[in-house]
Design a protein around this motif. Sequence first.
Motif, PDB file in Angstrom:
ATOM      1  N   TYR A 176       0.781  -1.245   0.000  1.00 32.82           N
ATOM      2  CA  TYR A 176       0.000   0.000   0.000  1.00 32.82           C
ATOM      3  C   TYR A 176       0.809   1.291   0.000  1.00 32.82           C
ATOM      4  CZ  TYR A 176       0.883  -0.115   5.104  1.00 32.82           C
ATOM      5  OH  TYR A 176       1.474  -0.157   6.338  1.00 32.82           O
ATOM      6  N   TYR A 177       2.126   1.216   0.152  1.00 40.57           N
ATOM      7  CA  TYR A 177       2.892   2.431   0.454  1.00 40.57           C
ATOM      8  C   TYR A 177       2.864   3.471  -0.665  1.00 40.57           C
ATOM      9  CZ  TYR A 177       6.098   5.073   3.319  1.00 40.57           C
ATOM     10  OH  TYR A 177       6.627   6.034   4.129  1.00 40.57           O
ATOM     11  N   LEU A 178       2.868   3.047  -1.923  1.00 45.14           N
ATOM     12  CA  LEU A 178       2.892   4.002  -3.043  1.00 45.14           C
ATOM     13  C   LEU A 178       1.690   4.932  -3.007  1.00 45.14           C
ATOM     14  CD1 LEU A 178       3.983   2.050  -6.260  1.00 45.14           C
ATOM     15  CD2 LEU A 178       5.278   3.766  -4.968  1.00 45.14           C
ATOM     16  N   LYS A 179       0.518   4.381  -2.726  1.00 44.69           N
ATOM     17  CA  LYS A 179      -0.699   5.187  -2.744  1.00 44.69           C
ATOM     18  C   LYS A 179      -1.052   5.752  -1.366  1.00 44.69           C
ATOM     19  CE  LYS A 179      -5.636   4.911  -3.939  1.00 44.69           C
ATOM     20  NZ  LYS A 179      -5.860   5.924  -4.985  1.00 44.69           N
ATOM     21  N   TYR A 180      -0.807   4.964  -0.324  1.00 45.46           N
ATOM     22  CA  TYR A 180      -1.301   5.346   1.008  1.00 45.46           C
ATOM     23  C   TYR A 180      -0.192   5.753   1.977  1.00 45.46           C
ATOM     24  CZ  TYR A 180      -5.712   3.364  -0.603  1.00 45.46           C
ATOM     25  OH  TYR A 180      -6.862   3.105  -1.311  1.00 45.46           O
ATOM     26  N   GLN A 181       1.079   5.622   1.548  1.00 46.09           N
ATOM     27  CA  GLN A 181       2.222   5.899   2.428  1.00 46.09           C
ATOM     28  C   GLN A 181       2.027   5.221   3.787  1.00 46.09           C
ATOM     29  OE1 GLN A 181       0.769   8.974   0.812  1.00 46.09           O
ATOM     30  NE2 GLN A 181       1.822   7.998  -0.898  1.00 46.09           N
ATOM     31  N   ASN A 182       2.028   5.986   4.877  1.00 46.08           N
ATOM     32  CA  ASN A 182       1.924   5.378   6.205  1.00 46.08           C
ATOM     33  C   ASN A 182       0.480   5.150   6.651  1.00 46.08           C
ATOM     34  OD1 ASN A 182       1.564   8.191   6.305  1.00 46.08           O
ATOM     35  ND2 ASN A 182       1.869   8.183   8.525  1.00 46.08           N
ATOM     36  N   ARG A 183      -0.493   5.430   5.768  1.00 51.08           N
ATOM     37  CA  ARG A 183      -1.897   5.377   6.194  1.00 51.08           C
ATOM     38  C   ARG A 183      -2.504   3.982   5.977  1.00 51.08           C
ATOM     39  NH1 ARG A 183      -1.538   9.422   2.670  1.00 51.08           N
ATOM     40  NH2 ARG A 183      -3.239   8.626   1.394  1.00 51.08           N
ATOM     41  N   ARG A 184      -2.023   3.037   6.755  1.00 53.38           N
ATOM     42  CA  ARG A 184      -2.508   1.667   6.611  1.00 53.38           C
ATOM     43  C   ARG A 184      -4.023   1.590   6.813  1.00 53.38           C
ATOM     44  NH1 ARG A 184      -0.331  -3.377  10.225  1.00 53.38           N
ATOM     45  NH2 ARG A 184       1.657  -2.965   9.186  1.00 53.38           N
ATOM     46  N   LYS A 185      -4.526   2.416   7.720  1.00 60.30           N
ATOM     47  CA  LYS A 185      -5.963   2.409   8.018  1.00 60.30           C
ATOM     48  C   LYS A 185      -6.794   2.737   6.764  1.00 60.30           C
ATOM     49  CE  LYS A 185      -8.806   4.029  11.889  1.00 60.30           C
ATOM     50  NZ  LYS A 185     -10.118   4.312  11.318  1.00 60.30           N
ATOM     51  N   ASP A 186      -6.334   3.692   5.984  1.00 60.09           N
ATOM     52  CA  ASP A 186      -7.059   4.073   4.756  1.00 60.09           C
ATOM     53  C   ASP A 186      -7.019   2.940   3.720  1.00 60.09           C
ATOM     54  OD1 ASP A 186      -7.458   6.465   6.006  1.00 60.09           O
ATOM     55  OD2 ASP A 186      -6.017   7.599   4.795  1.00 60.09           O
ATOM     56  N   TYR A 187      -5.860   2.295   3.653  1.00 60.78           N
ATOM     57  CA  TYR A 187      -5.719   1.141   2.743  1.00 60.78           C
ATOM     58  C   TYR A 187      -6.704   0.039   3.129  1.00 60.78           C
ATOM     59  CZ  TYR A 187      -3.491  -3.424   1.569  1.00 60.78           C
ATOM     60  OH  TYR A 187      -3.232  -4.710   1.182  1.00 60.78           O
ATOM     61  N   ILE A 188      -6.776  -0.257   4.414  1.00 60.59           N
ATOM     62  CA  ILE A 188      -7.682  -1.322   4.883  1.00 60.59           C
ATOM     63  C   ILE A 188      -9.134  -0.969   4.549  1.00 60.59           C
ATOM     64  CG2 ILE A 188      -8.586  -2.503   6.945  1.00 60.59           C
ATOM     65  CD1 ILE A 188      -5.732  -2.033   8.196  1.00 60.59           C
ATOM     66  N   GLU A 189      -9.512   0.261   4.824  1.00 61.04           N
ATOM     67  CA  GLU A 189     -10.897   0.690   4.541  1.00 61.04           C
ATOM     68  C   GLU A 189     -11.208   0.572   3.046  1.00 61.04           C
ATOM     69  OE1 GLU A 189     -13.635   1.274   6.396  1.00 61.04           O
ATOM     70  OE2 GLU A 189     -12.219   0.358   7.794  1.00 61.04           O
ATOM     71  N   ALA A 190     -10.258   0.993   2.213  1.00 64.92           N
ATOM     72  CA  ALA A 190     -10.469   0.933   0.762  1.00 64.92           C
ATOM     73  C   ALA A 190     -10.543  -0.515   0.270  1.00 64.92           C
ATOM     74  CB  ALA A 190      -9.336   1.671   0.046  1.00 64.92           C
ATOM     75  N   TRP A 191      -9.738  -1.366   0.900  1.00 64.36           N
ATOM     76  CA  TRP A 191      -9.652  -2.774   0.468  1.00 64.36           C
ATOM     77  C   TRP A 191     -10.997  -3.503   0.552  1.00 64.36           C
ATOM     78  CZ3 TRP A 191     -10.086  -7.190   3.723  1.00 64.36           C
ATOM     79  CH2 TRP A 191      -9.765  -8.410   3.101  1.00 64.36           C
ATOM     80  N   TRP A 192     -11.818  -3.147   1.541  1.00 65.30           N
ATOM     81  CA  TRP A 192     -13.120  -3.818   1.662  1.00 65.30           C
ATOM     82  C   TRP A 192     -13.941  -3.697   0.377  1.00 65.30           C
ATOM     83  CZ3 TRP A 192     -13.819  -7.327   5.181  1.00 65.30           C
ATOM     84  CH2 TRP A 192     -13.190  -7.221   6.432  1.00 65.30           C
ATOM     85  N   ASN A 193     -13.710  -2.638  -0.388  1.00 64.21           N
ATOM     86  CA  ASN A 193     -14.463  -2.437  -1.634  1.00 64.21           C
ATOM     87  C   ASN A 193     -14.118  -3.462  -2.716  1.00 64.21           C
ATOM     88  OD1 ASN A 193     -15.942   0.158  -1.154  1.00 64.21           O
ATOM     89  ND2 ASN A 193     -13.860   0.865  -0.761  1.00 64.21           N
ATOM     90  N   VAL A 194     -12.951  -4.077  -2.599  1.00 66.06           N
ATOM     91  CA  VAL A 194     -12.523  -4.979  -3.670  1.00 66.06           C
ATOM     92  C   VAL A 194     -12.479  -6.445  -3.238  1.00 66.06           C
ATOM     93  CG1 VAL A 194     -11.257  -3.184  -4.916  1.00 66.06           C
ATOM     94  CG2 VAL A 194     -10.040  -4.579  -3.218  1.00 66.06           C
ATOM     95  N   VAL A 195     -13.043  -6.746  -2.063  1.00 62.49           N
ATOM     96  CA  VAL A 195     -13.081  -8.158  -1.642  1.00 62.49           C
ATOM     97  C   VAL A 195     -14.027  -8.937  -2.555  1.00 62.49           C
ATOM     98  CG1 VAL A 195     -13.741  -9.768   0.191  1.00 62.49           C
ATOM     99  CG2 VAL A 195     -12.508  -7.666   0.770  1.00 62.49           C
ATOM    100  N   ASN A 196     -13.532 -10.063  -3.045  1.00 65.14           N
ATOM    101  CA  ASN A 196     -14.316 -10.950  -3.916  1.00 65.14           C
ATOM    102  C   ASN A 196     -14.977 -12.019  -3.035  1.00 65.14           C
ATOM    103  OD1 ASN A 196     -15.286 -12.804  -5.743  1.00 65.14           O
ATOM    104  ND2 ASN A 196     -13.316 -13.191  -6.729  1.00 65.14           N
ATOM    105  N   TRP A 197     -16.179 -11.712  -2.558  1.00 64.18           N
ATOM    106  CA  TRP A 197     -16.838 -12.591  -1.580  1.00 64.18           C
ATOM    107  C   TRP A 197     -17.170 -13.961  -2.138  1.00 64.18           C
ATOM    108  CZ3 TRP A 197     -16.236 -11.790   3.281  1.00 64.18           C
ATOM    109  CH2 TRP A 197     -16.029 -10.479   3.744  1.00 64.18           C
ATOM    110  N   ALA A 198     -17.380 -14.027  -3.451  1.00 63.34           N
ATOM    111  CA  ALA A 198     -17.670 -15.331  -4.067  1.00 63.34           C
ATOM    112  C   ALA A 198     -16.490 -16.281  -3.869  1.00 63.34           C
ATOM    113  CB  ALA A 198     -17.974 -15.163  -5.549  1.00 63.34           C
TER     114      ALA A 198
END
Length: 214
Positions: A176-198
């Motif tokens: 995540y560092y290129l886009k979010y730098q030290n903001r791991r929390k923002d990366y985690i929040e964004a990641w939920w949008n791309v979870v493939n639940w199937a």
Amino acid sequence: MKHELLPLPYAYDALEPHIDARTMEIHHAKHHQAYVDKLNEALDKHPELSEKSLEDLIRDLSSIPEDIRTAVRNNGGGHLNHSMFWPVMGPSPAVSGATNQPSADLMNRLELAFGDYPKFREQFSKTALECFGSGWAWLVLNAAGKLAVTATGRQDNPISEGLRPLLGLDVWEHAYYLKYQNRRKDYIEAWWNVVNWAEVEKNLLQAQGTAPAD
Ligand code: MN
């Protein structure tokens, strides 16, 4: 039998804007490739292990010869973790306005284990956020047949602890560092949008031994 890097099941830019194309490309073509190459390099020293599946290597690390055990743990683990990571993500339905949520069956299981879906997400996100240094957060099926959230350090995989991983989140900075730098929390929040639940549901059926035959 050499271990191989499979192509991503989607384009490098498929997870935009949540995970950027450059990060995906470096993560897959450089980081994941390096785990595969170093795993093969280690296994070259012990041809007797060449027919073992990746899962079998990682499931019982104590059976790996000591001179390559750490290399197999780190690079075999890296190969396995990332091989599980790519398919549990996919192009975000949120972009088209749909809500990205588990289907009814998986939702019921999550509610049974965590109370409700928001509580599951909260616990998973917290585990990912608080994982110190480099590691992974996981939704697993435990030995009692219940869903649980856990973390592993470095490239360890829950199968080494007798757990069945269903969904993993890479919280190494390279993810995540290129886009979010030290903001791991923002990366985690964004990641939920791309979870493939199937895919997560498929993993659950396989872990329970109730998957329909391919
Ligand atoms: Mn990674």
